[in-house]
Design a protein around this motif. Structure first.
Motif, short mmCIF file in Angstrom:
data_model
loop_
_atom_site.label_atom_id
_atom_site.label_comp_id
_atom_site.label_asym_id
_atom_site.label_seq_id
_atom_site.Cartn_x
_atom_site.Cartn_y
_atom_site.Cartn_z
N HIS A 101 0.85 -1.19 0.00
CA HIS A 101 0.00 0.00 0.00
C HIS A 101 0.88 1.24 0.00
O HIS A 101 1.94 1.27 0.65
CB HIS A 101 -0.92 0.02 1.23
N ASN A 120 -8.28 8.16 -4.29
CA ASN A 120 -7.98 7.02 -3.43
C ASN A 120 -8.42 5.72 -4.10
O ASN A 120 -9.49 5.66 -4.70
CB ASN A 120 -8.72 7.16 -2.09
N THR A 121 -7.59 4.70 -4.01
CA THR A 121 -7.94 3.38 -4.55
C THR A 121 -7.76 2.34 -3.44
O THR A 121 -7.45 2.69 -2.29
CB THR A 121 -7.04 3.02 -5.74
N LYS A 122 -7.90 1.10 -3.79
CA LYS A 122 -7.72 0.04 -2.81
C LYS A 122 -6.30 0.04 -2.25
O LYS A 122 -6.08 -0.22 -1.06
CB LYS A 122 -8.01 -1.32 -3.47
N ASN A 123 -5.33 0.34 -3.12
CA ASN A 123 -3.92 0.23 -2.72
C ASN A 123 -3.17 1.56 -2.61
O ASN A 123 -2.00 1.58 -2.24
CB ASN A 123 -3.17 -0.68 -3.71
N THR A 168 -3.61 5.55 -1.07
CA THR A 168 -4.37 6.54 -0.31
C THR A 168 -3.67 7.88 -0.40
O THR A 168 -2.48 7.99 -0.07
CB THR A 168 -4.49 6.13 1.18
N ASN A 200 -8.94 1.92 10.35
CA ASN A 200 -9.39 1.20 9.16
C ASN A 200 -8.46 0.03 8.82
O ASN A 200 -8.92 -1.07 8.50
CB ASN A 200 -9.47 2.16 7.96
N LYS A 203 -10.12 -2.73 6.58
CA LYS A 203 -10.89 -1.92 5.63
C LYS A 203 -9.92 -1.08 4.80
O LYS A 203 -8.74 -0.96 5.14
CB LYS A 203 -11.84 -0.97 6.39
N ARG A 204 -10.45 -0.49 3.73
CA ARG A 204 -9.63 0.45 2.96
C ARG A 204 -9.15 1.56 3.90
O ARG A 204 -9.96 2.09 4.67
CB ARG A 204 -10.47 1.09 1.86
N HIS A 244 -11.47 4.57 3.99
CA HIS A 244 -12.89 4.34 4.29
C HIS A 244 -13.42 5.40 5.26
O HIS A 244 -12.90 5.59 6.35
CB HIS A 244 -13.06 2.94 4.89
#
Length: 380
Positions: free
Chosen positions: A141, A262-265, A267, A297, A302-303, A306
């Motif tokens: 990440h 922002n994406t899953k991987n 921030t 998170n 969680k992401r 989030h």
């Protein structure tokens, strides 16, 4: 020394957000087995800015503030508003003190690595790849503090620049009231724009005097210099002084959707993540709140991004920025109403995004005007 080329977390930028985030990680045993890298071209050895904020009780930064105040004043042509800040205290931290504190706290953590380099590209394919001028890394990440390039091309968002220049002066005689700082003095103006002077008295003969704009356009450095000199001479009535330091900056107050990046991987964090409060430009405590939410998170699987923002405050900020954009001269009236008609706890809780609905109604009623009604419906 760098631990391999793969990290659990890479933080791009060793500024306020990056360092607050890694300090929070370092203080939590959850991250003890995680490899964390911070990439920044700067070693952060200079005092490049000052952060000011308010809080009700001592925090982890308790020994960092250069100076604290329990009283403030706002000066307009019509009147002066004196504020007893209790139960809050207003505090200023020099960036260099924060950088040194962070390095000192982190040097014993073998899983945290500082990489002096510049990121040139970030790609999110099967693996998350970070290319720098000297190397290439991968991560699970990435926390990225860089402002997206599209921000500078964007024409749809409201963009107000909070731009300023301040100088720290030392005087021959005792001229400053060390107990009270000047949050906003509107007596010196550049036309019909929202401009004000900000004064932080560090001692009886030393203080910061800063001239600030809340406008879409920016100005040449000599313009700030002229207003600062005029304020010192005419309003502080100081003839002889020595300039010790100077500080110049531009803080974006904007509705630009930073969080959409922002994406899953990945921030986005800091200014590049929209963490600066759009209606005030304050960032220190907002960064602290966002960092705490990210850690929660991550630990909840969680992401990291989030629920990082509260929609109602985004709406309030947008209305405020809309008024400043359409009727920039109204800035003085807005802040005068805000600080004159509300108690400190209501105002600071609202600015800290911790207010109740009743407190928000009280704030709205104090700003009730045709300008806000128009901006409200345009924002809807």
């Amino acid at each position: 020394m760098v631990f391999g080329s793969h990290f659990d977390y890479i933080i791009i930028g060793n500024g306020l957000a990056g360092l607050q985030l890694v300090l929070k990680m370092a203080s939590d045993t959850f991250f003890d087995d995680k490899q964390i890298a911070l990439i920044d071209p700067s070693e952060k050895k200079t005092n490049d800015k000052t952060w000011s904020f308010w809080e009700t009780e001592p925090s982890q930064w308790y020994n960092l503030p250069y100076k604290t105040w329990e009283k403030a004043k706002i000066i307009t042509f019509e009147k002066s508003i004196y504020l007893n800040l209790s139960p809050y205290t207003y505090k200023s931290i020099k960036a260099i003190d924060f950088y040194n504190y962070a390095k000192q706290q982190l040097k014993s953590h073998n899983n945290i690595h500082f990489i002096i380099d510049e990121v040139v590209s970030l790609s999110e394919n099967e693996t998350l790849t970070i290319n720098t001028k000297k190397n290439s890394f991968s991560a699970n990440h990435v926390f990225d503090s860089r402002i997206p390039e599209s921000f500078y091309q964007d024409s749809k968002s409201i963009k107000i620049n909070q731009h300023f220049k301040g100088i720290v002066i030392k005087t021959e005689s005792d001229v400053f009231d060390v107990d009270t700082f000047t949050m906003m003095d509107y007596r010196l103006k550049d036309g019909k724009q929202t401009t004000f002077t900000y004064v932080l008295p560090f001692s009886k003969n030393k203080g910061l005097v800063e001239f600030t704009y809340f406008t879409e356009n920016t100005v040449d450095e000599c313009v700030y210099d002229d207003y600062v000199k005029t304020y010192i001479k005419n309003h502080l009535q100081i003839e002889n002084y020595q300039v010790i330091e100077s500080e110049m900056g531009n803080i974006p107050m904007t509705t630009f959707p930073f969080d959409s990046y922002n994406t899953k991987n990945i921030t986005k964090i800091g200014t590049g993540g929209g963490w600066v409060k759009p209606s005030s430009g304050y960032s220190f405590k907002h960064t602290e709140q966002k960092v705490a939410k990210i850690i929660t998170n991550i630990k909840a699987n969680k992401r990291p991004s989030h629920h990082l923002f509260k929609k109602k405050y985004k709406f309030y900020d947008k209305v405020f920025l809309k008024v400043l954009k359409d009727e920039n001269h109204k800035g003085e009236w807005i802040f005068k109403q805000f600080y004159a008609k509300n108690d400190i706890e209501t105002m600071f809780r609202f600015l800290d995004e911790e207010s109740t609905f009743l407190e928000e109604l009280k704030i709205m009623s104090s700003l009730f005007s045709w300008s806000f009604i128009k901006a409200f419906f345009k924002t809807l």
